[in-house]
Design a protein around this motif. Structure first.
Motif, PDB file in Angstrom:
ATOM      1  N   MET A   1      65.475  64.905 117.160  1.00 59.58           N
ATOM      2  CA  MET A   1      65.750  64.845 115.733  1.00 59.58           C
ATOM      3  C   MET A   1      66.066  63.410 115.319  1.00 59.58           C
ATOM      4  O   MET A   1      66.964  62.776 115.877  1.00 59.58           O
ATOM      5  CB  MET A   1      66.952  65.748 115.400  1.00 59.58           C
ATOM      6  N   TYR A   2      65.346  62.934 114.337  1.00 61.77           N
ATOM      7  CA  TYR A   2      65.484  61.529 113.955  1.00 61.77           C
ATOM      8  C   TYR A   2      65.725  61.365 112.458  1.00 61.77           C
ATOM      9  O   TYR A   2      65.319  62.207 111.661  1.00 61.77           O
ATOM     10  CB  TYR A   2      64.217  60.760 114.319  1.00 61.77           C
ATOM     11  N   THR A   3      66.379  60.284 112.112  1.00 63.74           N
ATOM     12  CA  THR A   3      66.568  59.936 110.702  1.00 63.74           C
ATOM     13  C   THR A   3      65.382  59.088 110.237  1.00 63.74           C
ATOM     14  O   THR A   3      64.512  58.741 111.027  1.00 63.74           O
ATOM     15  CB  THR A   3      67.842  59.102 110.513  1.00 63.74           C
ATOM     16  N   VAL A   4      65.390  58.749 108.973  1.00 64.19           N
ATOM     17  CA  VAL A   4      64.344  57.895 108.418  1.00 64.19           C
ATOM     18  C   VAL A   4      64.266  56.588 109.195  1.00 64.19           C
ATOM     19  O   VAL A   4      63.184  56.137 109.577  1.00 64.19           O
ATOM     20  CB  VAL A   4      64.633  57.598 106.923  1.00 64.19           C
ATOM     21  N   LYS A   5      65.410  56.015 109.417  1.00 58.64           N
ATOM     22  CA  LYS A   5      65.465  54.723 110.108  1.00 58.64           C
ATOM     23  C   LYS A   5      64.827  54.811 111.489  1.00 58.64           C
ATOM     24  O   LYS A   5      64.005  53.973 111.861  1.00 58.64           O
ATOM     25  CB  LYS A   5      66.917  54.275 110.229  1.00 58.64           C
ATOM     26  N   GLU A   6      65.210  55.841 112.228  1.00 56.26           N
ATOM     27  CA  GLU A   6      64.676  56.006 113.585  1.00 56.26           C
ATOM     28  C   GLU A   6      63.177  56.272 113.562  1.00 56.26           C
ATOM     29  O   GLU A   6      62.415  55.688 114.339  1.00 56.26           O
ATOM     30  CB  GLU A   6      65.412  57.145 114.302  1.00 56.26           C
ATOM     31  N   ALA A   7      62.783  57.137 112.645  1.00 55.73           N
ATOM     32  CA  ALA A   7      61.351  57.451 112.516  1.00 55.73           C
ATOM     33  C   ALA A   7      60.568  56.176 112.223  1.00 55.73           C
ATOM     34  O   ALA A   7      59.478  55.960 112.755  1.00 55.73           O
ATOM     35  CB  ALA A   7      61.126  58.486 111.428  1.00 55.73           C
ATOM     36  N   ALA A   8      61.150  55.341 111.380  1.00 62.97           N
ATOM     37  CA  ALA A   8      60.502  54.075 111.033  1.00 62.97           C
ATOM     38  C   ALA A   8      60.365  53.189 112.273  1.00 62.97           C
ATOM     39  O   ALA A   8      59.309  52.607 112.532  1.00 62.97           O
ATOM     40  CB  ALA A   8      61.302  53.363 109.951  1.00 62.97           C
ATOM     41  N   VAL A  18      57.957  55.427 105.222  1.00 61.47           N
ATOM     42  CA  VAL A  18      58.270  56.753 105.776  1.00 61.47           C
ATOM     43  C   VAL A  18      58.677  57.704 104.653  1.00 61.47           C
ATOM     44  O   VAL A  18      58.169  58.825 104.553  1.00 61.47           O
ATOM     45  CB  VAL A  18      59.390  56.660 106.832  1.00 61.47           C
ATOM     46  N   ARG A  19      59.556  57.252 103.778  1.00 64.33           N
ATOM     47  CA  ARG A  19      59.963  58.092 102.637  1.00 64.33           C
ATOM     48  C   ARG A  19      58.760  58.396 101.747  1.00 64.33           C
ATOM     49  O   ARG A  19      58.568  59.526 101.300  1.00 64.33           O
ATOM     50  CB  ARG A  19      61.035  57.377 101.817  1.00 64.33           C
ATOM     51  N   ARG A  32      64.889  69.041 105.693  1.00 61.14           N
ATOM     52  CA  ARG A  32      66.108  68.432 105.167  1.00 61.14           C
ATOM     53  C   ARG A  32      67.293  69.188 105.731  1.00 61.14           C
ATOM     54  O   ARG A  32      67.246  70.418 105.842  1.00 61.14           O
ATOM     55  CB  ARG A  32      66.148  68.541 103.637  1.00 61.14           C
ATOM     56  N   ASN A  33      68.365  68.499 106.065  1.00 60.05           N
ATOM     57  CA  ASN A  33      69.557  69.214 106.518  1.00 60.05           C
ATOM     58  C   ASN A  33      70.418  69.592 105.319  1.00 60.05           C
ATOM     59  O   ASN A  33      70.012  69.406 104.175  1.00 60.05           O
ATOM     60  CB  ASN A  33      70.335  68.384 107.556  1.00 60.05           C
ATOM     61  N   GLU A  34      71.609  70.106 105.587  1.00 62.15           N
ATOM     62  CA  GLU A  34      72.433  70.619 104.475  1.00 62.15           C
ATOM     63  C   GLU A  34      72.886  69.498 103.534  1.00 62.15           C
ATOM     64  O   GLU A  34      73.262  69.743 102.395  1.00 62.15           O
ATOM     65  CB  GLU A  34      73.646  71.400 105.022  1.00 62.15           C
ATOM     66  N   ASN A  35      72.793  68.244 104.013  1.00 61.55           N
ATOM     67  CA  ASN A  35      73.148  67.122 103.138  1.00 61.55           C
ATOM     68  C   ASN A  35      71.926  66.470 102.512  1.00 61.55           C
ATOM     69  O   ASN A  35      71.979  65.306 102.096  1.00 61.55           O
ATOM     70  CB  ASN A  35      73.948  66.083 103.929  1.00 61.55           C
ATOM     71  N   ASN A  36      70.835  67.179 102.546  1.00 59.19           N
ATOM     72  CA  ASN A  36      69.611  66.704 101.908  1.00 59.19           C
ATOM     73  C   ASN A  36      68.974  65.514 102.622  1.00 59.19           C
ATOM     74  O   ASN A  36      68.237  64.754 102.013  1.00 59.19           O
ATOM     75  CB  ASN A  36      69.885  66.352 100.432  1.00 59.19           C
ATOM     76  N   ILE A  37      69.331  65.372 103.877  1.00 60.62           N
ATOM     77  CA  ILE A  37      68.804  64.231 104.631  1.00 60.62           C
ATOM     78  C   ILE A  37      67.541  64.633 105.390  1.00 60.62           C
ATOM     79  O   ILE A  37      67.499  65.709 105.989  1.00 60.62           O
ATOM     80  CB  ILE A  37      69.888  63.687 105.591  1.00 60.62           C
ATOM     81  N   ARG A  38      66.512  63.766 105.320  1.00 60.24           N
ATOM     82  CA  ARG A  38      65.254  64.048 106.020  1.00 60.24           C
ATOM     83  C   ARG A  38      65.475  64.042 107.527  1.00 60.24           C
ATOM     84  O   ARG A  38      66.023  63.077 108.063  1.00 60.24           O
ATOM     85  CB  ARG A  38      64.201  63.001 105.675  1.00 60.24           C
TER      86      ARG A  38
END
Lengths: 148, 148
Positions: A1-8, A18-19, A32-38
């Motif tokens: 599981m990765y964030t935008v930064k990591e995916a980038a 990426v966004r 998206r998780n419960e905090n609306n984060i990709r």
DNA sequence: TTAATACCTTCGTGTTACACGAAGGCAAGA
DNA sequence: TCTTGCCTTCGTGTAACACGAAGGTATTAA
């Protein structure tokens, strides 16, 4: 599981890109998780890689979008995807041929300049020659340009 | 002596582009008559051809502008022009190599699709096979994409 | 004489695929 | 509590024009 930064980082894209891709629907598996984060998983990363790759080969975003939508639709769309990819391949081939022409052309141009600079044609550094070669620059510029 | 329209026809550019180039100073020899109309002679046409040609090989307008300004300056700038052209040639070569990779890559991709369609891999038209190949589309998409 | 045509200008919008920054907000960790 | 990192929308800029409109001028044909 990765964030935008990591995916980038993983894909070599910018966070902006990426966004942009995810928002355009080019990464079907992104959540998206419960905090609306990709949240990107391995599959999302694969899609990103794939998009990057088609992108690099010159496919416009909206065509990539079409292709991905076909992929999502399932295997029944394989014939369409094949057609689409073939067309894109033809386009890429045409570009390749063009690129070859350009390189050949520039080879010639630089060779001409080189010949001048090596005094095999004229000593352009000698002011005594300057009016004989007054329009040389025009020639050099023009010589190889009729062809393309 | 040619008008914008004729110059456009001869060079294969649009009238918009011809005006754009002349206004940007990429056609040094272009004149205006007493009615303020752009008048192109043979030399102007050559410059337009040259601009088109550098343009097609991927040189940005501002670099073309630099090059032309060097040409105007005279033969003393031949070394700079050579350097500029060499750099551009290297860039074009890099693009050529990229184009080769893309084509190779797309060859593989289309070959994969073709294999599927020719039933050499799986009969995707048969619903009985559909869950065995459920994620095939992802594979096809992904398979060749790690490389670039 | 008048109308059509072709040229000129500036202005403004749209295109592609983002880059970049700002403003404003939320949530988790030290 | 403060910082960090994520989110959003908005707006601007890029390259190289394409395209249209508005408004003006000059030539030419009916």
């Amino acid at each position: 599981m990765y964030t935008v930064k990591e995916a980038a980082q993983i894909t070599g894209l910018t966070e902006h890109a990426v966004r942009f891709y995810t928002d355009k629907g080019l990464v079907p598996s992104v959540q998206r998780n419960e905090n609306n984060i990709r949240i990107f998983d391995g599959e999302s990363i694969n899609w990103l890689h794939g998009v990057k790759c088609l992108k690099q080969s010159g496919m416009p975003i909206d065509v990539i979008k079409m292709y991905i939508d076909l992929c999502i639709e399932g295997d029944s769309t394989i014939p369409q995807r094949y057609t689409l990819m073939m067309e894109h391949k033809e386009a890429a081939l045409a570009k390749l041929e063009e690129a070859k022409l350009h390189v050949a052309h520039l080879e010639e141009k630089t060779a001409l300049y080189q010949a001048i600079l090596e005094h095999r044609i004229l000593d352009t550094t000698n002011p005594a020659n300057w009016d004989r070669i007054q329009h040389m620059h025009g020639d050099v510029f023009y010589k190889a340009s009729r062809r393309v």
